[in-house]
Design an enzyme around this catalytic site. Structure first.
Site, mmCIF file in Angstrom:
data_model
loop_
_atom_site.group_PDB
_atom_site.id
_atom_site.type_symbol
_atom_site.label_atom_id
_atom_site.label_comp_id
_atom_site.label_asym_id
_atom_site.label_seq_id
_atom_site.Cartn_x
_atom_site.Cartn_y
_atom_site.Cartn_z
ATOM 1 N N GLY A 125 0.829 -1.075 0.003
ATOM 2 C CA GLY A 125 0.179 -0.011 0.000
ATOM 3 C C GLY A 125 0.819 1.195 0.064
ATOM 4 O O GLY A 125 1.066 1.740 1.148
ATOM 5 N N GLU A 128 -1.392 6.656 -3.466
ATOM 6 C CA GLU A 128 -2.586 7.471 -2.859
ATOM 7 C C GLU A 128 -3.172 8.264 -4.034
ATOM 8 O O GLU A 128 -2.375 8.378 -5.247
ATOM 9 C CB GLU A 128 -2.095 8.229 -1.709
ATOM 10 C CG GLU A 128 -1.530 7.565 -0.615
ATOM 11 C CD GLU A 128 -1.309 8.345 0.455
ATOM 12 O OE1 GLU A 128 -1.445 9.923 0.399
ATOM 13 O OE2 GLU A 128 -0.947 7.823 1.415
ATOM 14 N N GLY A 132 1.138 9.204 -6.828
ATOM 15 C CA GLY A 132 1.359 8.006 -7.586
ATOM 16 C C GLY A 132 2.865 8.066 -8.043
ATOM 17 O O GLY A 132 3.490 7.385 -7.555
ATOM 18 N N SER A 133 3.173 8.719 -9.265
ATOM 19 C CA SER A 133 4.476 8.962 -9.605
ATOM 20 C C SER A 133 5.456 9.393 -8.689
ATOM 21 O O SER A 133 6.440 9.348 -8.314
ATOM 22 C CB SER A 133 4.682 9.602 -10.924
ATOM 23 O OG SER A 133 3.941 8.822 -11.974
ATOM 24 N N ARG A 269 -3.997 -20.991 -40.602
ATOM 25 C CA ARG A 269 -4.978 -19.872 -41.421
ATOM 26 C C ARG A 269 -4.545 -19.911 -42.944
ATOM 27 O O ARG A 269 -3.433 -19.518 -43.296
ATOM 28 C CB ARG A 269 -5.128 -18.547 -40.829
ATOM 29 C CG ARG A 269 -5.991 -17.464 -41.751
ATOM 30 C CD ARG A 269 -7.512 -17.801 -41.898
ATOM 31 N NE ARG A 269 -8.129 -16.598 -42.043
ATOM 32 C CZ ARG A 269 -9.451 -16.768 -42.548
ATOM 33 N NH1 ARG A 269 -10.005 -17.808 -42.308
ATOM 34 N NH2 ARG A 269 -10.060 -15.450 -42.813
ATOM 35 N N GLN A 338 -3.472 -7.970 -34.778
ATOM 36 C CA GLN A 338 -3.492 -7.776 -36.467
ATOM 37 C C GLN A 338 -3.358 -9.101 -37.142
ATOM 38 O O GLN A 338 -4.022 -9.025 -38.145
ATOM 39 C CB GLN A 338 -2.153 -6.691 -36.769
ATOM 40 C CG GLN A 338 -2.326 -6.197 -38.059
ATOM 41 C CD GLN A 338 -3.594 -5.259 -38.347
ATOM 42 O OE1 GLN A 338 -4.071 -4.722 -37.372
ATOM 43 N NE2 GLN A 338 -3.748 -5.082 -39.455
ATOM 44 N N GLY A 342 -10.003 -10.048 -37.858
ATOM 45 C CA GLY A 342 -11.207 -10.051 -37.054
ATOM 46 C C GLY A 342 -11.113 -10.920 -35.878
ATOM 47 O O GLY A 342 -11.845 -10.903 -34.990
ATOM 48 N N GLU A 365 3.853 -0.183 -10.855
ATOM 49 C CA GLU A 365 5.304 -0.355 -10.326
ATOM 50 C C GLU A 365 6.048 0.802 -11.101
ATOM 51 O O GLU A 365 7.162 0.738 -11.179
ATOM 52 C CB GLU A 365 5.971 -1.598 -10.783
ATOM 53 C CG GLU A 365 5.098 -2.814 -10.496
ATOM 54 C CD GLU A 365 5.173 -2.749 -8.671
ATOM 55 O OE1 GLU A 365 6.093 -3.131 -8.128
ATOM 56 O OE2 GLU A 365 3.882 -2.705 -8.127
ATOM 57 N N THR A 367 5.000 4.042 -13.788
ATOM 58 C CA THR A 367 4.849 4.463 -15.550
ATOM 59 C C THR A 367 6.236 4.361 -16.127
ATOM 60 O O THR A 367 7.308 4.403 -15.566
ATOM 61 C CB THR A 367 4.254 5.391 -15.732
ATOM 62 O OG1 THR A 367 5.200 6.610 -15.622
ATOM 63 C CG2 THR A 367 2.886 5.701 -14.780
#
Length: 381
Positions: A125, A128, A132-133, A269, A338, A342, A365, A367
């Site tokens: 924990g 907050e 963050g960073s 395919r 890709q 589809g 953990e 950015t």
């Protein structure tokens, strides 16, 4: 220049065991876990039964004493079929890293063996709403009161929220001291005043709950303090140096799983009378995916080897491994969609799940912008 890592026959044998476990126990549940967003408690029990949680911990804490590369292989191979399930060993280790770094023998003996036995679970924990960073901006307060501390505040985006039975909580014991006024505490989930206020609906790793914690005058005994007062920020950063390679291993596994599916599809395919892998556009795309995954694997294993030998350059290489592997995971999973066209966009095939799961590895953990900041500062000396 750091020393190269070494893979052994024991590593290869362990990979085979974990891959069989992942294919047998985890893969059949992966799509359902993602669809329902439910925590896979059954797979936690299976991992405990297979003694895989203990792989994450040293012998002196009651674990298997496996090296860091073995731990990376465990995370990689489970992530290869289900990133949500890989969070089980990742988070139980993460919540206990502060204890492994600075806990007393009594604290280690109290909290870690029950994690290994599956009777308890852990969480970390730090984050907050305004921290963050900028991890040093935590506002949660811990005030000394007699023979204990009273903790008041809140945490956000906490993985394993509501599942964990003990949380490593970072709070300010001396606000004017800034980063040097942050301390770490082990907080039981059943402590009065502790609650999970909400859980988040996420695009990926949906089987791993993420939530908001409220600590409303939570009292913990003084022996729940990890290390000394004011040591918390340093512990948090040292923890991230050791956990970021694990996220890199998770990203690596996600990427490999996506390539596995894309490669199998491209071989079977057929269009215009031949398998689509024989078309240069597809074949080259798959070759690029494979090349980038192999490069990421080397960096991931290097970072893990540095954990074991306590290499002072770990901070730099952990950031590099996490950043590079997660960027590779995002690119490879997008390319896998890709390749399948589809079919890649519908849930009948798992690549769209891999793509959604991959995104978080670029965010938590720290950015990837923070990883580049860490590295650039190291390069600048």
């Amino acid at each position: 220049m750091s020393d190269p890592y070494q893979l052994t026959s024991e590593h290869d044998a362990f990979r085979k065991v974990v891959r069989e476990f992942a294919l047998d126990k985890v893969a059949p549940r992966a799509a359902e876990i993602d669809a329902t967003g439910e925590y896979p408690a059954d797979l936690h029990r299976e991992m405990v039964k297979a003694e895989l949680i203990g792989v994450m911990f040293p012998e002196e804490a009651g674990g298997a004493g496996a090296d860091a590369i073995t731990q990376a292989i465990l995370i990689e191979e489970i992530s290869r079929v289900c990133a949500s399930s890989s969070m089980i060993p990742v988070l139980n280790k993460l919540g206990m890293i502060p204890l492994l770094l600075a806990g007393t023998p009594e604290q280690v003996a109290r909290w870690i063996p029950p994690i290994i036995a599956g009777n308890q679970q852990a969480a970390y924990g730090l984050t907050e709403p305004e921290a963050g960073s900028d991890a040093g901006a935590v506002q949660t307060r811990a005030v000394r009161d007699g023979d204990g501390y009273v903790i008041t505040g809140g945490k956000r985006f906490i993985s394993n929220a509501g599942i964990a039975t003990v949380y490593a909580i970072f709070a300010k014991t001396d606000p004017p001291a800034g980063n040097r006024g942050i301390s770490c505490f082990m907080v039981p989930a059943d402590a009065a005043g502790f609650r999970v206020a909400r859980t988040e609906e996420k695009m990926g790793i949906r089987g791993s709950p993420t939530g908001e914690l409220v600590l409303d005058g939570v009292r913990v005994p003084a022996d729940h303090l990890v290390g000394a007062e004011g040591q918390g920020f340093a512990l948090a950063m040292q923890t991230l140096d050791r956990s970021r390679p694990g996220i890199a291993a998770q990203a690596l596994g996600i990427a490999q799983g996506a390539l596995d599916v894309a490669l199998d599809y491209a071989k079977t395919r057929r269009q215009f009378g031949q398998p689509i892998i024989e078309f240069q556009a597809i074949g080259f795309m798959l070759a690029q995916m494979d090349m980038e995954i192999r490069a990421a694997r080397h960096l991931v294993y290097e970072a893990h080897a540095m954990i074991d030998r306590r290499d002072p350059a770990l901070n730099h290489v952990a950031a590099a491994a996490k950043c590079f592997a997660s960027d590779v995971a995002m690119k490879v999973t997008t390319d896998a969609v890709q390749v399948l066209g589809g079919y890649g966009y519908i849930r009948e095939f798992p690549v769209e799940r891999f793509m959604r799961d991959a995104k978080i590895t670029q965010l938590y953990e720290g950015t990837n912008q923070i990883q580049r900041l860490v590295m650039s500062r190291n390069l600048a000396g």
